[in-house]
Design a protein around this motif. Structure first.
Motif, short mmCIF file in Angstrom:
data_model
loop_
_atom_site.label_atom_id
_atom_site.label_comp_id
_atom_site.label_asym_id
_atom_site.label_seq_id
_atom_site.Cartn_x
_atom_site.Cartn_y
_atom_site.Cartn_z
N TRP A 160 -8.78 -13.25 38.29
CA TRP A 160 -8.05 -12.82 37.10
C TRP A 160 -8.24 -13.79 35.95
N THR A 161 -9.41 -13.79 35.39
CA THR A 161 -9.70 -14.66 34.24
C THR A 161 -9.24 -14.01 32.94
N THR A 162 -9.07 -12.70 32.94
CA THR A 162 -8.59 -11.99 31.76
C THR A 162 -7.55 -10.96 32.17
N GLY A 163 -6.74 -10.55 31.20
CA GLY A 163 -5.76 -9.51 31.45
C GLY A 163 -6.41 -8.18 31.76
N GLU A 164 -7.59 -7.94 31.20
CA GLU A 164 -8.29 -6.68 31.45
C GLU A 164 -8.67 -6.55 32.92
N ILE A 165 -9.18 -7.66 33.50
CA ILE A 165 -9.54 -7.63 34.92
C ILE A 165 -8.29 -7.44 35.77
N ALA A 166 -7.22 -8.17 35.45
CA ALA A 166 -5.99 -8.10 36.23
C ALA A 166 -5.39 -6.70 36.21
N SER A 167 -5.25 -6.12 35.03
CA SER A 167 -4.64 -4.79 34.94
C SER A 167 -5.53 -3.74 35.58
N GLY A 168 -6.86 -3.92 35.47
CA GLY A 168 -7.77 -2.97 36.08
C GLY A 168 -7.67 -2.97 37.60
N GLU A 169 -7.57 -4.16 38.19
CA GLU A 169 -7.47 -4.24 39.65
C GLU A 169 -6.12 -3.72 40.14
N LEU A 170 -5.06 -3.97 39.39
CA LEU A 170 -3.76 -3.44 39.77
C LEU A 170 -3.75 -1.92 39.67
N GLU A 171 -4.37 -1.40 38.64
CA GLU A 171 -4.43 0.06 38.50
C GLU A 171 -5.22 0.68 39.65
N SER A 174 0.69 -11.12 30.39
CA SER A 174 1.57 -11.18 29.22
C SER A 174 0.79 -11.35 27.92
N LYS A 175 -0.52 -11.58 28.03
CA LYS A 175 -1.35 -11.75 26.82
C LYS A 175 -1.58 -10.40 26.16
N PRO A 176 -1.70 -10.37 24.82
CA PRO A 176 -1.89 -9.10 24.13
C PRO A 176 -3.29 -8.53 24.35
N MET A 177 -3.36 -7.22 24.37
CA MET A 177 -4.64 -6.54 24.44
C MET A 177 -5.40 -6.74 23.13
N PRO A 178 -6.72 -6.64 23.15
CA PRO A 178 -7.51 -6.88 21.93
C PRO A 178 -7.07 -5.98 20.77
N ASN A 179 -6.89 -6.61 19.63
CA ASN A 179 -6.56 -5.91 18.37
C ASN A 179 -5.22 -5.18 18.42
N THR A 180 -4.30 -5.66 19.29
CA THR A 180 -2.96 -5.06 19.37
C THR A 180 -1.94 -6.18 19.56
N ASN A 181 -0.67 -5.78 19.44
CA ASN A 181 0.43 -6.68 19.77
C ASN A 181 1.07 -6.31 21.10
N THR A 182 0.42 -5.43 21.84
CA THR A 182 0.94 -4.95 23.11
C THR A 182 0.30 -5.72 24.26
N SER A 183 1.14 -6.25 25.14
CA SER A 183 0.60 -7.00 26.28
C SER A 183 0.05 -6.02 27.32
N TYR A 184 -0.79 -6.57 28.20
CA TYR A 184 -1.35 -5.75 29.27
C TYR A 184 -0.24 -5.21 30.18
N MET A 185 0.78 -6.02 30.44
CA MET A 185 1.85 -5.56 31.31
C MET A 185 2.66 -4.45 30.66
N THR A 186 2.94 -4.58 29.36
CA THR A 186 3.68 -3.54 28.66
C THR A 186 2.93 -2.23 28.68
N TYR A 187 1.63 -2.30 28.43
CA TYR A 187 0.83 -1.08 28.44
C TYR A 187 0.77 -0.49 29.85
N PHE A 188 0.64 -1.36 30.85
CA PHE A 188 0.60 -0.90 32.24
C PHE A 188 1.88 -0.13 32.58
N ASN A 189 3.01 -0.63 32.12
CA ASN A 189 4.29 0.03 32.42
C ASN A 189 4.42 1.38 31.73
N THR A 190 3.75 1.56 30.59
CA THR A 190 3.78 2.88 29.96
C THR A 190 2.95 3.89 30.76
N GLN A 191 1.93 3.41 31.44
CA GLN A 191 1.09 4.29 32.25
C GLN A 191 1.71 4.59 33.61
#
Length: 312
Positions: free
Chosen positions: A176-187, A217-234
């Motif tokens: 998990w070097t990036t939030g993108e990898i982490a959220s992708g593996e959790l999904e 908890s880091k924001p997604m690129p070009n947004t103020n939304t964290s990876y976790m927040t976005y994950f919870n919306t999905q």
């Protein structure tokens, strides 16, 4: 003394032990010790301890009697399917269920603490209560052992820990070097549970080592939304928990994440006998108080409702 109650069983055990050991304690001293032990035991049971995370991650049940050594549970699997048929067809597919039984074991845990004759007399002379630290340490040791059995099992007694369960699906992480990898593996893990159970079960809990929450908890690129927040919306309704035991699952610093459908019918901890303190036993110039509990570790009934991601 403010505390005037005592347990009759404790008093009888003290007096019987004195007779066997030839201890020089009078009736007043024996009643004092019985009252003190009653006080210590009450304090230990009343004290609130920080929960070890096994009881957060797994439902705890107490369905088994405290005296049994083994227990057997049945698992049913549906077999067969329906198909399109013609009118008056006589070749309907057969549907049945497979049933198998598995046996689990209940293990006894024990330790003790003790007070010397000098400590007892000093406490009576000064009007101070006996220290509860020893009893607190004894209880904590039981809680730690139950927690350790849940996650890691015990090779000497062939107890399989949750992290080494052979039937739980495991994914090796890319790291998990990036939030993108982490959220992708959790999904992928959430989707895997739904797919492999054909939609019968869905993840409702994600457990992470505390150090990995910051990645999500880091924001997604070009947004103020964290990876976790976005994950919870999905995937709304998911519970996130911090589990310290996932910081190092193998003694080599390997971190892991767990995605699961948390339900006692899927996996649970059985504790037939919670921590208890038995009557004191005279031991030379001291009285020791044996402590006892019984536990099974984690029983995984439906391993496909759980997914482990190792090496995050």
């Amino acid at each position: 003394m403010e505390h005037m109650n005592y347990d009759e069983a404790d008093l009888n055990a003290i007096q019987a032990g004195m007779a066997v050991q030839g201890m020089n304690m009078d009736e007043g001293e024996s009643i004092f010790l019985a009252r003190e032990l009653d006080y210590v035991k009450q304090r230990v049971y009343e004290k609130k301890y920080p929960a070890l995370t096994a009881t957060t991650l797994f439902p705890v049940t107490s369905e088994l009697p405290s005296y049994i050594k083994t227990f057997t549970y049945g698992i049913w699997d549906a077999v067969g399917m329906a198909r399109i048929i013609a009118d008056y067809s006589d070749d309907l597919p057969n549907v049945s269920v497979n049933y198998r039984e598995e046996t689990g074991k209940v293990y006894s845990l024990g330790n003790f603490y003790e007070y010397s004759l000098e400590e007892i007399r000093a406490s009576q002379a000064t009007g101070k209560n006996l220290s509860t630290r020893l009893a607190n340490a004894a209880r904590r040791a039981h809680d730690v052992k139950v927690n350790d059995l849940a996650f890691h099992g015990d090779d000497d007694y062939q107890i399989v820990g949750f992290l080494d369960h052979p039937n739980i699906p495991v994914t090796t992480s890319a790291g998990w070097t990036t939030g993108e990898i982490a959220s992708g593996e959790l999904e992928d893990a959430v989707t895997a549970i739904e797919t492999i159970t054909k939609g019968l079960y869905g993840a409702n809990l994600i457990a992470l080592p505390p150090s990995k929450f910051k990645v999500l908890s880091k924001p997604m690129p070009n947004t103020n939304t964290s990876y976790m927040t976005y994950f919870n919306t999905q995937y709304p309704g998911l519970q996130w928990v911090r589990v310290n035991e996932l910081e190092d699952i193998d003694g080599n610093g390997t971190k892991a994440a767990t995605v699961m459908d948390r339900d006692p019918d899927n996996a649970s901890m059985e504790i037939p006998q919670p921590f208890e303190q038995l009557p004191p036993q005279a031991n030379n110039l001291a009285f020791k108080i044996p402590c006892h509990s019984r536990a099974t570790g984690v029983q995984v009934y439906r391993p496909l409702t759980i997914h482990l991601i190792k090496g995050i």
